[in-house]
Enzyme design. Structure first.
Site, PDB file in Angstrom:
ATOM      1  N   ASP A  35       4.639 -29.343 -14.905  1.00 13.06           N
ATOM      2  CA  ASP A  35       4.780 -30.881 -15.568  1.00 13.06           C
ATOM      3  C   ASP A  35       5.587 -31.845 -14.778  1.00 13.06           C
ATOM      4  O   ASP A  35       6.438 -31.463 -14.031  1.00 13.06           O
ATOM      5  CB  ASP A  35       5.263 -30.874 -17.032  1.00 13.06           C
ATOM      6  CG  ASP A  35       4.920 -31.895 -17.851  1.00 13.06           C
ATOM      7  OD1 ASP A  35       4.091 -31.684 -18.654  1.00 13.06           O
ATOM      8  OD2 ASP A  35       5.380 -33.067 -17.361  1.00 13.06           O
ATOM      9  N   ASN A  91       0.589 -30.044 -28.359  1.00 14.20           N
ATOM     10  CA  ASN A  91       0.536 -31.439 -29.068  1.00 14.20           C
ATOM     11  C   ASN A  91      -0.822 -31.578 -29.376  1.00 14.20           C
ATOM     12  O   ASN A  91      -1.858 -31.678 -28.491  1.00 14.20           O
ATOM     13  CB  ASN A  91       1.225 -32.515 -28.286  1.00 14.20           C
ATOM     14  CG  ASN A  91       2.540 -32.426 -27.847  1.00 14.20           C
ATOM     15  OD1 ASN A  91       3.341 -31.771 -28.733  1.00 14.20           O
ATOM     16  ND2 ASN A  91       3.042 -32.596 -26.838  1.00 14.20           N
ATOM     17  N   GLN A  98       0.599 -35.988 -27.999  1.00 20.97           N
ATOM     18  CA  GLN A  98      -0.431 -35.990 -27.206  1.00 20.97           C
ATOM     19  C   GLN A  98      -0.865 -37.235 -26.399  1.00 20.97           C
ATOM     20  O   GLN A  98      -1.016 -38.182 -27.090  1.00 20.97           O
ATOM     21  CB  GLN A  98      -1.674 -35.542 -27.888  1.00 20.97           C
ATOM     22  CG  GLN A  98      -2.794 -35.054 -26.958  1.00 20.97           C
ATOM     23  CD  GLN A  98      -3.817 -34.139 -27.482  1.00 20.97           C
ATOM     24  OE1 GLN A  98      -4.027 -34.211 -28.887  1.00 20.97           O
ATOM     25  NE2 GLN A  98      -4.939 -33.669 -26.676  1.00 20.97           N
ATOM     26  N   VAL A 100      -2.632 -36.678 -23.180  1.00 20.65           N
ATOM     27  CA  VAL A 100      -3.703 -36.247 -22.323  1.00 20.65           C
ATOM     28  C   VAL A 100      -4.715 -35.478 -23.350  1.00 20.65           C
ATOM     29  O   VAL A 100      -4.431 -34.571 -23.754  1.00 20.65           O
ATOM     30  CB  VAL A 100      -3.545 -35.663 -21.231  1.00 20.65           C
ATOM     31  CG1 VAL A 100      -4.395 -35.079 -20.430  1.00 20.65           C
ATOM     32  CG2 VAL A 100      -2.336 -36.300 -20.239  1.00 20.65           C
ATOM     33  N   HIS A 104      -4.488 -28.505 -23.634  1.00 20.79           N
ATOM     34  CA  HIS A 104      -3.500 -27.906 -22.669  1.00 20.79           C
ATOM     35  C   HIS A 104      -2.362 -27.538 -23.591  1.00 20.79           C
ATOM     36  O   HIS A 104      -2.235 -28.219 -24.801  1.00 20.79           O
ATOM     37  CB  HIS A 104      -2.970 -29.132 -21.729  1.00 20.79           C
ATOM     38  CG  HIS A 104      -2.274 -30.343 -22.198  1.00 20.79           C
ATOM     39  ND1 HIS A 104      -3.235 -31.281 -22.657  1.00 20.79           N
ATOM     40  CD2 HIS A 104      -1.084 -30.535 -22.532  1.00 20.79           C
ATOM     41  CE1 HIS A 104      -2.295 -32.123 -23.158  1.00 20.79           C
ATOM     42  NE2 HIS A 104      -1.062 -31.811 -22.965  1.00 20.79           N
ATOM     43  N   HIS A 106       1.891 -26.361 -23.273  1.00 24.57           N
ATOM     44  CA  HIS A 106       3.117 -26.668 -22.390  1.00 24.57           C
ATOM     45  C   HIS A 106       3.821 -25.132 -22.648  1.00 24.57           C
ATOM     46  O   HIS A 106       4.027 -24.861 -23.798  1.00 24.57           O
ATOM     47  CB  HIS A 106       3.951 -27.486 -23.132  1.00 24.57           C
ATOM     48  CG  HIS A 106       3.344 -28.879 -23.021  1.00 24.57           C
ATOM     49  ND1 HIS A 106       3.666 -29.860 -22.273  1.00 24.57           N
ATOM     50  CD2 HIS A 106       2.474 -29.756 -23.976  1.00 24.57           C
ATOM     51  CE1 HIS A 106       3.115 -31.005 -22.663  1.00 24.57           C
ATOM     52  NE2 HIS A 106       2.379 -30.935 -23.614  1.00 24.57           N
TER      53      HIS A 106
HETATM   54  P1  5GP Z   1       0.865 -34.251 -23.779  1.00 27.58           P
HETATM   55  O1  5GP Z   1       1.931 -35.365 -24.136  1.00 27.58           O
HETATM   56  O2  5GP Z   1      -0.449 -34.709 -23.808  1.00 27.58           O
HETATM   57  O3  5GP Z   1       0.987 -33.218 -24.718  1.00 27.58           O
HETATM   58  O4  5GP Z   1       1.150 -33.602 -22.431  1.00 27.58           O
HETATM   59  C1  5GP Z   1       0.882 -34.412 -21.329  1.00 27.58           C
HETATM   60  C2  5GP Z   1       1.595 -33.870 -20.144  1.00 27.58           C
HETATM   61  O5  5GP Z   1       1.018 -34.028 -18.937  1.00 27.58           O
HETATM   62  C3  5GP Z   1       3.033 -34.649 -20.375  1.00 27.58           C
HETATM   63  O6  5GP Z   1       4.088 -33.651 -20.417  1.00 27.58           O
HETATM   64  C4  5GP Z   1       3.039 -35.141 -18.881  1.00 27.58           C
HETATM   65  O7  5GP Z   1       4.381 -35.259 -18.292  1.00 27.58           O
HETATM   66  C5  5GP Z   1       2.079 -34.206 -18.178  1.00 27.58           C
HETATM   67  N1  5GP Z   1       1.455 -35.282 -16.848  1.00 27.58           N
HETATM   68  C6  5GP Z   1       0.727 -36.341 -16.969  1.00 27.58           C
HETATM   69  N2  5GP Z   1       0.270 -36.716 -16.052  1.00 27.58           N
HETATM   70  C7  5GP Z   1       0.869 -36.045 -14.991  1.00 27.58           C
HETATM   71  C8  5GP Z   1       0.566 -35.721 -13.590  1.00 27.58           C
HETATM   72  O8  5GP Z   1      -0.154 -36.655 -13.040  1.00 27.58           O
HETATM   73  N3  5GP Z   1       0.789 -34.645 -13.041  1.00 27.58           N
HETATM   74  C9  5GP Z   1       1.570 -33.506 -13.953  1.00 27.58           C
HETATM   75  N4  5GP Z   1       1.972 -32.658 -13.030  1.00 27.58           N
HETATM   76  N5  5GP Z   1       1.738 -33.739 -14.986  1.00 27.58           N
HETATM   77  C10 5GP Z   1       1.438 -34.942 -15.756  1.00 27.58           C
END
Ligand code: 5GP
Length: 125
Positions: A35, A91, A98, A100, A104, A106
């Site tokens: 991440d 999430n 969430q 993205v 996915h 974590h």
């Molecule tokens: P969510 O918030 O949707 O559960 O998780 C999305 C995760 O993707 C976040 O923890 C964020 O830090 C990670 N993330 C977003 N953009 C990028 C990226 O460009 N590269 C990487 N490695 N992680 C990302």
């Protein structure tokens, strides 16, 4: 399912190697990378290469075998990188954090046996 013409997610761009990431595991259908904004000493994102599933509920309903593969990769990463005890967080929905909308998990963990994850590493995601 993503609508026709929709922009690829950031994770699809990582999968296509258009955006750099530190990839730590890859199978035919799953990929995992560090991440970019870690919330724990070990914080790995595990996602499906197929972007059609927006969240874990959709994936479980439409392709439970693929969800099982995702969890197996997460467990393998945790076995390699943590003390063997870890959180697996999906999430689901913007109000739950969430950002993205490409399913996915974590993997959140600590690196040594005595270290505990803070309470905030869950809420801050
Ligand atoms: P969510 O918030 O949707 O559960 O998780 C999305 C995760 O993707 C976040 O923890 C964020 O830090 C990670 N993330 C977003 N953009 C990028 C990226 O460009 N590269 C990487 N490695 N992680 C990302």
């Amino acid at each position: 399912m993503s609508s026709p013409g929709a922009q690829p997610t950031i994770f699809s761009r990582i999968i296509a190697r258009e955006v750099p990431a530190t990839i730590v595991a890859e199978t035919e259908r799953i990929i995992a990378f560090l991440d970019i904004a870690p919330k724990a000493p070990v914080h790995v994102v595990v996602t499906t290469k197929d972007p059609q599933y927006r969240n874990v509920v959709e994936l479980a309903a439409k392709n439970p075998t693929l969800l099982g593969e995702l969890v197996a990769v997460a467990e393998q990463i945790a076995a390699e990188r943590t003390n063997g005890q870890f959180r697996l967080v999906f999430n689901t929905g913007a109000a739950a954090g969430q950002t993205v909308f490409h399913v996915h998990a974590h993997v959140l963990g600590s690196v040594n046996l005595n270290e505990q994850l803070g309470e905030d590493s869950l809420g801050a995601l």
